[in-house]
Structure formats: C-alpha cells, structure tokens
Motif scaffolding. Structure first.
Motif, PDB file in Angstrom:
ATOM      1  N   THR A 245      -3.043  -3.536  -2.624  1.00 13.69           N
ATOM      2  CA  THR A 245      -2.544  -2.834  -1.327  1.00 13.69           C
ATOM      3  C   THR A 245      -1.215  -2.903  -1.005  1.00 13.69           C
ATOM      4  OG1 THR A 245      -3.666  -3.200   0.193  1.00 13.69           O
ATOM      5  CG2 THR A 245      -5.118  -2.235  -1.051  1.00 13.69           C
ATOM      6  N   ALA A 246      -1.148  -1.730  -0.043  1.00 14.99           N
ATOM      7  CA  ALA A 246       0.644  -2.218   0.190  1.00 14.99           C
ATOM      8  C   ALA A 246      -0.005  -3.051   1.012  1.00 14.99           C
ATOM      9  CB  ALA A 246       0.995  -0.773   0.978  1.00 14.99           C
ATOM     10  N   GLN A 247      -0.959  -3.073   2.203  1.00 14.13           N
ATOM     11  CA  GLN A 247      -1.393  -4.308   3.380  1.00 14.13           C
ATOM     12  C   GLN A 247      -1.341  -5.170   2.348  1.00 14.13           C
ATOM     13  OE1 GLN A 247      -1.109  -3.423   6.483  1.00 14.13           O
ATOM     14  NE2 GLN A 247      -1.498  -5.701   6.617  1.00 14.13           N
ATOM     15  N   THR A 250       2.414  -6.793   2.498  1.00 14.96           N
ATOM     16  CA  THR A 250       2.589  -6.883   3.611  1.00 14.96           C
ATOM     17  C   THR A 250       2.266  -8.172   3.929  1.00 14.96           C
ATOM     18  OG1 THR A 250       2.947  -4.606   4.121  1.00 14.96           O
ATOM     19  CG2 THR A 250       2.507  -6.292   6.053  1.00 14.96           C
ATOM     20  N   GLU A 267       3.224   2.321  -8.789  1.00 19.06           N
ATOM     21  CA  GLU A 267       2.798   2.849  -7.280  1.00 19.06           C
ATOM     22  C   GLU A 267       3.007   1.604  -6.114  1.00 19.06           C
ATOM     23  OE1 GLU A 267      -1.735   2.131  -5.145  1.00 19.06           O
ATOM     24  OE2 GLU A 267      -2.036   2.961  -7.151  1.00 19.06           O
ATOM     25  N   LEU A 268       3.313   0.576  -6.217  1.00 17.76           N
ATOM     26  CA  LEU A 268       3.501  -0.378  -5.363  1.00 17.76           C
ATOM     27  C   LEU A 268       4.972  -0.599  -5.312  1.00 17.76           C
ATOM     28  CD1 LEU A 268       0.171  -3.573  -5.553  1.00 17.76           C
ATOM     29  CD2 LEU A 268       0.702  -0.863  -4.338  1.00 17.76           C
ATOM     30  N   GLU A 271       6.242   0.791  -2.292  1.00 21.27           N
ATOM     31  CA  GLU A 271       5.603  -0.530  -1.018  1.00 21.27           C
ATOM     32  C   GLU A 271       6.517  -1.079  -0.688  1.00 21.27           C
ATOM     33  OE1 GLU A 271       3.406   1.266   0.864  1.00 21.27           O
ATOM     34  OE2 GLU A 271       3.176   2.464  -0.399  1.00 21.27           O
ATOM     35  N   THR A 272       7.189  -2.121  -1.135  1.00 17.30           N
ATOM     36  CA  THR A 272       8.140  -3.027  -1.745  1.00 17.30           C
ATOM     37  C   THR A 272       9.278  -2.962  -1.291  1.00 17.30           C
ATOM     38  OG1 THR A 272       8.561  -2.939  -4.113  1.00 17.30           O
ATOM     39  CG2 THR A 272       6.832  -4.178  -3.122  1.00 17.30           C
ATOM     40  N   LYS A 274       9.660  -0.212   1.672  1.00 15.18           N
ATOM     41  CA  LYS A 274       8.834  -0.147   2.457  1.00 15.18           C
ATOM     42  C   LYS A 274       9.613  -1.586   3.746  1.00 15.18           C
ATOM     43  CE  LYS A 274       6.370   4.551   1.828  1.00 15.18           C
ATOM     44  NZ  LYS A 274       4.752   4.054   2.171  1.00 15.18           N
TER      45      LYS A 274
END
Length: 288
Positions: A245-247, A250, A267-268, A271-272, A274
């Motif tokens: 997951t994105a969390q 992080t 998918e991820l 997120e990276t 961001k």
C-alpha cells in the motif's frame, strides 16, 4: 622505412586496444542509477507472468527503479529464471528445475496460467534477461542455490558488462564463490539461516561488506532505527520485502529504506511520485 611503418601501425593498434576498454568504462561511469524507489518483484507480476521476459520488460517500461528476478540451475547447468523449486505453479510442466534439462524447461508454457494472451511464453535464461534489460536500473539477481550458481552468475554478469548495476542476492556460500570468481561483484546478503534475526542479519551483512541488505517484515514492536542508522553509516543500501500500500511506502521510505519490493509496481509507482521519488526512465545500450 618498411620497418618504421610496421612499427607505427603496431603502436597504433596497441593504442586503440588500450583506448577501447577505457571508452567503455567512461560510458558506464556516466550512467546514473536510482538512489531510491520500487523494486519490481519478479517483474510486473500482477499483470504479467512472473519471472518472464514480458514481466521484466513491462517493469522497465513502467519505470521501476529496480527489477528483481530469481535464478537457478537446470540439471544440465543452464541458468534459468524461476522462483519455485518446481515448475508446477507457473507452467504446464512437472518436476523440480534441478532435475530437469534446459531443453525440457524450454518446451514448457510459462504464460498460460497467467492469461490466455500470454500463451506460449517461455522460461527465459539469465543471459536472455541481461540482453534486454536497461543499463541504468538496478538488477536484483536472487540466486536459488549456493556455490555453483554463485560462480556462474558472477561470470555471466562480468561477461555481459552489467557489474555496475547488478547485484547477487544470495547465501554466504554463493557470495563467497561469486567474489572468488569476480572480485568486487556487488552482493546483497540473503543468508536465510539468520535473516529473521534482524540484529544478527545487520551485523553479518556489515561484517561481510555486502553492498545491499534485504530486510524482512519486523516483529511487532521492534524498533529498527539503530540498525538502520548502522547500515547507513556503513553505506549498505537497504531493500525491504515487501509493501502493498501507499501508506506502507510512506512509512518505509520515511525510516530510511532505499528500495521496496512490490508485486504491484505499476499501481505503486504513482504513489512514489507523490513522495518525490521520480519514476525512472530506462536507458538501453543502443542509446548510450
């Protein structure tokens, strides 16, 4: 006069032969490798058949900063890309890789169990993978086996000109054989006998002067901060297996992990971005 001409020609050839390796080295020295990011575990395995050329090429195309794949030896000592001991989960064949010949393995379908559109996909060799990978992403070569595959994989990386970007994730026995064969080869300590004991894992990784470590999920309540500080002080790059997951990304990047293995790289990667980690642009030999 004739002898002088021959001498000059010989001197010119010696100069050119000395220049060529230096030119190649200069090209490699200009290659920038990512400092942080995602490691595509067995390639883009969520959408493509794992550990196949389509999966690995898709991971590069998507912009993964590191690509991981598994290597083991066939009965007749060919290095093939396969995770499991047996071929049954991912192909239409039966038996253990170590008991099967390359010819038999090559006859199997490694794509049909993923999707009909991948029907006819073959099990690739290590050499085939190296021939098509970008020159500017990390290649996480996970060895299944000890001395024999360590020695063979090190030789192949040297021959293919991939020593600047590839490392062997392997046992202590495999790493010792690889380093004996190719001094200076990059190693990720993958010794399973103590990997779950994080403190010992970190200490042994630093002791053996490995360039990478691949941490597993911590036990509940475990504080790894001092261990990560120690790894950073000893210039060991930290891989982590794995996140979904994105969390989780992080948290992991926040605590100092350099590369996170993921099964859903497409998918991820968004997120990276961001988190300020840019999706990587692959560069191939023909572009250098």
């Amino acid at each position: 006069m004739k002898n002088n001409i021959v001498a000059h020609l010989f001197a010119g050839l010696v100069f050119l032969s000395a220049l060529m390796p230096n030119t190649a080295f200069a090209q490699k020295s200009k290659i920038i490798l990512p400092q942080r990011g995602l490691c595509a575990h067995r390639g883009a395995m969520d959408t493509h058949p794992e550990n196949t050329l389509p999966a690995l090429l898709q991971a590069a195309k998507l912009g993964a900063q590191m690509i991981e794949f598994d290597i083991q030896l066939t009965k007749d000592s060919v290095m093939v890309i396969m995770h499991d001991d047996s071929v049954e989960r991912t192909t239409n064949g039966r038996g253990n890789v170590s008991d099967l010949t390359y010819k038999y393995l090559r006859s199997l379908d490694a794509g049909i169990k993923k999707s009909e559109k991948f029907k006819g996909t073959v099990i690739p060799t290590f050499q085939e993978v190296l021939a098509v990978m970008p020159d500017n992403v990390w290649l996480n070569c996970h060895l299944k086996g000890d001395e024999a595959v360590g020695k063979a994989a090190a030789s192949m990386l040297e021959k293919s000109g991939r020593l600047h970007q590839a490392f062997l994730t392997c046992s202590e026995k495999a790493s010792a054989a690889a380093r004996k064969q190719v001094p200076g080869i990059l190693i990720c300590n993958g010794e399973n006998s103590y990997r779950r004991n994080t403190a010992k894992y970190v200490a042994e990784t630093i002791k053996m002067k490995a360039e990478f470590i691949q941490l597993l999920k911590p036990e509940a309540g475990q504080d790894r901060t001092p261990l990560i500080v120690s790894l950073k002080e000893n210039k060991v790059k930290i891989n982590y297996f794995y996140a979904e997951t994105a969390q989780q990304l992080t948290d992991l990047f926040g605590m100092g992990v350099d590369f996170v293995l993921v099964n859903n790289v497409g998918e991820l990667l968004a997120e990276t971005e961001k988190l300020g980690i840019k999706t990587w642009k692959p560069i191939y030999k023909k572009q250098l």
